[in-house]
Scaffold this active site. Structure first.
Site, PDB file in Angstrom:
ATOM      1  N   SER A 143       6.203  -3.354   3.940  1.00  0.00           N
ATOM      2  CA  SER A 143       5.794  -2.693   2.709  1.00  0.00           C
ATOM      3  C   SER A 143       5.563  -1.216   2.988  1.00  0.00           C
ATOM      4  CB  SER A 143       4.497  -3.326   2.191  1.00  0.00           C
ATOM      5  OG  SER A 143       3.906  -2.563   1.157  1.00  0.00           O
ATOM      6  N   TYR A 157      -3.828  -7.096   3.189  1.00  0.00           N
ATOM      7  CA  TYR A 157      -2.384  -6.879   3.005  1.00  0.00           C
ATOM      8  C   TYR A 157      -1.914  -5.695   3.846  1.00  0.00           C
ATOM      9  CZ  TYR A 157       2.067  -6.348   0.487  1.00  0.00           C
ATOM     10  OH  TYR A 157       3.407  -6.249   0.147  1.00  0.00           O
TER      11      TYR A 157
END
Length: 253
Positions: A143, A157
């Site tokens: 990401s 995350y």
């Protein structure tokens, strides 16, 4: 190559979003694609679409957070096709309670188990086959949060996605001598169903300006198309209208 002349790709999290788009793009490029994920019905829909378009695909139901099941899936692919040329580690999750003020250990553990351990489990599952082949590629979907720390994705995350970047580079350091290569793909905001889990769900207008799944599908297919002598170590890709660069009420938290 398999007997029918196709390279074999295994795409985790292949039932929707980036995984689905990656599977479709690879199949269009002539790969035999195996999609895995937790929802059999979603996988079956992806397989049907690929086959209707003239591609080759099949599905294996899998929760990547189970190491034994990940190994079983890899073994099943090798038993059927004789090889695995590409692993796309795309399975990943986030949770609504993601800030320090409301984070729960159960959520942290779940994220680590899927987003980090699941990536490792699948890499380890394909490694003996790829070493034997002296050829193989892995694309780990991380990401933008794997490179840039921000508040919105949350600490769990962000931490797992940073770890995936480190895991990818360490793989290349050890396995390049065996002809293997890995790429860490780090997309900014992508308009996929995972957005529905955000504390503030982006509007349709905001999502239209984001990267779309097909953009990542094309990127995955490009990375996979490189000859064995080429290792694309990482790709950082974002929308032109990058909300991380623009201070708005909806992306402050």
């Amino acid at each position: 190559m398999t007997k029918n002349g196709k390279r074999v790709a295994w795409v985790t999290g292949g039932g929707s979003g980036i995984g689905e788009a990656g599977a479709e793009a690879l199949a269009a490029d002539g790969w035999a694609v195996v999609v895995s994920g937790r929802r059999q019905s979603a996988l079956d829909n992806v397989v049907a679409k690929i086959i209707k378009a003239g591609g080759a695909a099949e599905a294996i139901a899998l929760d990547v957070s189970n190491a034994a099941d990940a190994q079983k899936a890899a073994d099943q692919i090798v038993a059927r096709h004789g090889r695995i040329d590409l692993l796309v580690n795309n399975a990943g999750i986030n949770i609504p309670k993601r800030s320090w003020k409301d984070m729960e250990l159960e959520g942290w553990d779940k994220l680590v188990q899927v987003n980090l351990n699941g990536v490792l489990y699948c890499m380890r599952a394909v490694l003996p086959t790829m070493r034997k082949q002296q050829d193989g590629a892995i694309i780990n979907v991380s990401s933008w949060a794997g490179r840039h720390v921000s508040k919105m994705p949350g600490p769990a995350y962000t931490t797992t996605k940073h770890a995936v970047l480190a895991l990818t580079h360490s793989f290349n350091m050890d396995e390049c001598v065996n002809g293997l290569r890995a790429c860490c793909l780090m997309p900014g905001e992508v308009a996929t169903p995972i957005l529905e889990l955000r504390p503030v769900v982006p509007s349709k207008e905001e999502q239209a300006k984001m990267l779309q799944p097909e953009d990542l599908g094309r990127t995955i297919a490009f990375i996979a198309s490189m000859p064995a002598r080429v290792c694309i170590n990482e790709v950082l890709i974002s929308p032109t209208h990058n909300r991380g660069f623009i201070q708005t009420p909806n992306n402050r938290d």
